[in-house]
Design a protein around this motif. Structure first.
Motif, PDB file in Angstrom:
ATOM      1  N   ALA A   1       4.875   6.007 -15.041  1.00 13.42           N
ATOM      2  CA  ALA A   1       5.152   7.238 -15.707  1.00 13.42           C
ATOM      3  C   ALA A   1       5.727   8.114 -14.786  1.00 13.42           C
ATOM      4  N   LEU A   2       6.473   8.121 -13.454  1.00 10.15           N
ATOM      5  CA  LEU A   2       7.518   9.060 -13.293  1.00 10.15           C
ATOM      6  C   LEU A   2       8.628   8.357 -13.629  1.00 10.15           C
ATOM      7  N   ALA A   3       8.519   7.223 -13.606  1.00 12.06           N
ATOM      8  CA  ALA A   3       9.771   6.745 -14.084  1.00 12.06           C
ATOM      9  C   ALA A   3      10.748   7.068 -15.507  1.00 12.06           C
ATOM     10  N   LEU A   4       9.381   7.434 -16.376  1.00 11.57           N
ATOM     11  CA  LEU A   4       9.728   7.210 -17.737  1.00 11.57           C
ATOM     12  C   LEU A   4       9.560   8.648 -18.186  1.00 11.57           C
ATOM     13  N   THR A   5      10.112   9.532 -16.925  1.00 16.05           N
ATOM     14  CA  THR A   5       9.509  10.994 -17.285  1.00 16.05           C
ATOM     15  C   THR A   5      10.607  12.224 -17.240  1.00 16.05           C
ATOM     16  N   HIS A   6      11.260  12.394 -17.709  1.00  9.67           N
ATOM     17  CA  HIS A   6      12.856  12.717 -18.773  1.00  9.67           C
ATOM     18  C   HIS A   6      12.725  13.938 -17.353  1.00  9.67           C
ATOM     19  N   ARG A   7      13.112  14.932 -16.860  1.00  9.06           N
ATOM     20  CA  ARG A   7      13.369  16.378 -16.924  1.00  9.06           C
ATOM     21  C   ARG A   7      12.459  17.326 -17.603  1.00  9.06           C
ATOM     22  N   SER A   8      13.846  17.330 -19.200  1.00  7.78           N
ATOM     23  CA  SER A   8      13.332  18.082 -20.203  1.00  7.78           C
ATOM     24  C   SER A   8      11.597  18.439 -19.961  1.00  7.78           C
ATOM     25  N   TRP A   9      10.507  17.209 -20.241  1.00 12.93           N
ATOM     26  CA  TRP A   9       9.041  16.732 -20.572  1.00 12.93           C
ATOM     27  C   TRP A   9       8.990  17.680 -19.203  1.00 12.93           C
ATOM     28  N   ALA A  10       9.655  17.338 -18.275  1.00 13.48           N
ATOM     29  CA  ALA A  10       8.666  17.958 -16.865  1.00 13.48           C
ATOM     30  C   ALA A  10       8.902  19.724 -16.897  1.00 13.48           C
ATOM     31  N   TYR A  11       9.788  19.647 -17.714  1.00  7.96           N
ATOM     32  CA  TYR A  11       9.774  21.680 -17.645  1.00  7.96           C
ATOM     33  C   TYR A  11       9.017  21.920 -18.083  1.00  7.96           C
ATOM     34  N   GLU A  12       9.041  21.327 -18.926  1.00  6.15           N
ATOM     35  CA  GLU A  12       7.605  22.111 -20.633  1.00  6.15           C
ATOM     36  C   GLU A  12       5.732  21.458 -20.174  1.00  6.15           C
ATOM     37  N   HIS A  13       6.120  21.205 -18.737  1.00  7.71           N
ATOM     38  CA  HIS A  13       4.736  20.897 -18.141  1.00  7.71           C
ATOM     39  C   HIS A  13       4.845  21.267 -16.959  1.00  7.71           C
ATOM     40  N   GLY A  14       5.259  22.888 -16.561  1.00  5.11           N
ATOM     41  CA  GLY A  14       4.941  23.220 -15.537  1.00  5.11           C
ATOM     42  C   GLY A  14       5.938  23.124 -13.949  1.00  5.11           C
ATOM     43  N   GLY A  15       7.077  22.497 -14.491  1.00  6.23           N
ATOM     44  CA  GLY A  15       7.763  22.019 -13.417  1.00  6.23           C
ATOM     45  C   GLY A  15       7.518  20.905 -12.593  1.00  6.23           C
ATOM     46  N   ALA A  16       6.216  19.878 -12.982  1.00  8.01           N
ATOM     47  CA  ALA A  16       5.770  18.004 -12.693  1.00  8.01           C
ATOM     48  C   ALA A  16       6.467  17.709 -12.185  1.00  8.01           C
ATOM     49  N   PRO A  17       7.012  16.243 -11.526  1.00  3.67           N
ATOM     50  CA  PRO A  17       8.122  15.915 -10.739  1.00  3.67           C
ATOM     51  C   PRO A  17       8.762  14.800 -12.143  1.00  3.67           C
ATOM     52  N   HIS A  18       9.778  14.649 -11.962  1.00  8.30           N
ATOM     53  CA  HIS A  18      10.554  13.693 -12.922  1.00  8.30           C
ATOM     54  C   HIS A  18      11.162  12.446 -12.145  1.00  8.30           C
ATOM     55  N   ASN A  19      12.059  11.623 -13.452  1.00  6.51           N
ATOM     56  CA  ASN A  19      12.729  10.386 -12.552  1.00  6.51           C
ATOM     57  C   ASN A  19      13.995  10.581 -12.037  1.00  6.51           C
ATOM     58  N   GLU A  20      14.471  11.621 -11.444  1.00  6.41           N
ATOM     59  CA  GLU A  20      15.363  11.427 -11.260  1.00  6.41           C
ATOM     60  C   GLU A  20      15.707  10.892  -9.912  1.00  6.41           C
ATOM     61  N   ARG A  21      14.731  11.218  -8.934  1.00 11.21           N
ATOM     62  CA  ARG A  21      15.139  10.929  -7.854  1.00 11.21           C
ATOM     63  C   ARG A  21      14.400   8.712  -7.747  1.00 11.21           C
ATOM     64  N   LEU A  22      14.083   8.392  -8.188  1.00  9.45           N
ATOM     65  CA  LEU A  22      13.954   7.123  -8.733  1.00  9.45           C
ATOM     66  C   LEU A  22      15.476   6.651  -9.725  1.00  9.45           C
ATOM     67  N   GLU A  23      15.978   7.233 -10.289  1.00  9.88           N
ATOM     68  CA  GLU A  23      16.877   7.234 -10.755  1.00  9.88           C
ATOM     69  C   GLU A  23      18.312   6.838  -9.872  1.00  9.88           C
ATOM     70  N   PHE A  24      17.859   7.568  -8.741  1.00 13.60           N
ATOM     71  CA  PHE A  24      18.799   7.491  -7.645  1.00 13.60           C
ATOM     72  C   PHE A  24      18.548   6.015  -7.163  1.00 13.60           C
ATOM     73  N   LEU A  25      17.287   5.571  -6.189  1.00 10.96           N
ATOM     74  CA  LEU A  25      17.234   4.768  -6.327  1.00 10.96           C
ATOM     75  C   LEU A  25      17.535   3.218  -6.826  1.00 10.96           C
ATOM     76  N   GLY A  26      17.320   3.692  -8.240  1.00 16.19           N
ATOM     77  CA  GLY A  26      17.561   2.264  -8.940  1.00 16.19           C
ATOM     78  C   GLY A  26      18.462   1.880  -9.328  1.00 16.19           C
ATOM     79  N   ASP A  27      19.497   2.803  -9.428  1.00 16.11           N
ATOM     80  CA  ASP A  27      21.277   2.885  -9.152  1.00 16.11           C
ATOM     81  C   ASP A  27      21.588   2.007  -8.080  1.00 16.11           C
ATOM     82  N   SER A  28      20.672   2.649  -7.123  1.00 16.49           N
ATOM     83  CA  SER A  28      21.665   1.467  -5.472  1.00 16.49           C
ATOM     84  C   SER A  28      21.124  -0.075  -5.773  1.00 16.49           C
ATOM     85  N   ILE A  29      20.024  -0.296  -5.970  1.00 13.60           N
ATOM     86  CA  ILE A  29      19.190  -1.539  -6.122  1.00 13.60           C
ATOM     87  C   ILE A  29      20.009  -2.236  -7.304  1.00 13.60           C
TER      88      ILE A  29
END
Length: 236
Positions: free
Chosen positions: A27-55
């Motif tokens: 669910a986190l991996a599929l959450t864009h920061r635009s959705w997170a902003y509209e839902h009270g600053g919920a976590p989004h996928n950019e940290r997972l994106e950083f990890l996945g880019d390296s792998i």
């Protein structure tokens, strides 16, 4: 959604790969920061994106090194860049129907976010990160290689990806051709999180490229393209 899928309502795009991902990570991996902003600053996928880019980069590098023993470092780098480019990853995402599962904010939804190359590519990287954290390095590597297998097995599609190298790679090649250090980007952001704008600047051989975008990556790509265009115009 196939009956009995382990991934529930988030979508069955992972089922053909035989990997089971922790539902919260998926669910986190599929959450864009635009959705997170509209839902009270919920976590989004950019940290997972950083990890996945390296792998992704490591798995592709090792596979190419083994598959093409006669290629030079430069040729291997070009092929790696093609396989991990935004264009290639977005094509992979579309093949999986990944865009249907991404959680987007209203603004991105209204402006076609589900079809944007940058969002699709970033989500693929985030999913790779989620697979790694839910399984192990070997399974994550196999998953990456399964993702890129259609490109590697189809020479025509691979050449299309190779010819669509992003401008940052083209600018890096320009630097190598001129025996100059890799170009460095200076990127700044402004505005609220849900509508942030980035400005990037890069210099090479006395030429300055500038770009703006809704993400750091798109701003840097625009700056690189501007620099490449200017360098090519001065060469004629």
């Amino acid at each position: 959604m196939p009956p009995g899928s382990p991934h529930g309502e988030l979508g069955g795009f992972l089922d053909p790969f035989g990997v089971v991902v922790d539902p919260e990570l998926l669910a986190l991996a599929l959450t864009h920061r635009s959705w997170a902003y509209e839902h009270g600053g919920a976590p989004h996928n950019e940290r997972l994106e950083f990890l996945g880019d390296s792998i992704l980069g490591q798995a592709v590098t090792v596979q190419l090194y083994r598959d093409f023993p006669s290629l030079s470092e430069g040729e291997l780098a070009k092929r790696r860049a093609a396989l991990v480019s935004t264009v290639a990853l977005a094509e992979i995402a579309r093949g999986l129907g990944l865009g249907e599962s991404v959680r987007l904010g209203r603004g991105e939804e209204l402006t076609g976010g589900r079809e944007k190359d940058s969002i699709l590519a970033d989500t693929v990287e985030a999913v790779i990160g989620a697979v790694f954290l839910s399984t192990d390095a070997a399974i994550a590597t196999r998953f990456v290689l399964d993702l890129i297998a259609p490109l590697l097995s189809d020479p025509e599609r691979f050449m299309d990806a190779l010819n669509a190298l992003d401008p940052k790679t083209s600018l890096q090649q320009e630097a190598s051709n001129r025996s100059l250090p890799h170009p460095q980007y200076v990127t700044t952001g402004s505005g609220p999180d849900h509508d942030r704008r980035y400005t990037s600047r890069v210099e090479l051989a006395g030429v300055t490229g500038r770009g703006v975008g809704k993400s750091k990556k798109t701003a840097e790509l625009a700056a690189a393209q501007d620099a490449v265009t200017r360098l090519q115009s001065t060469a004629h």
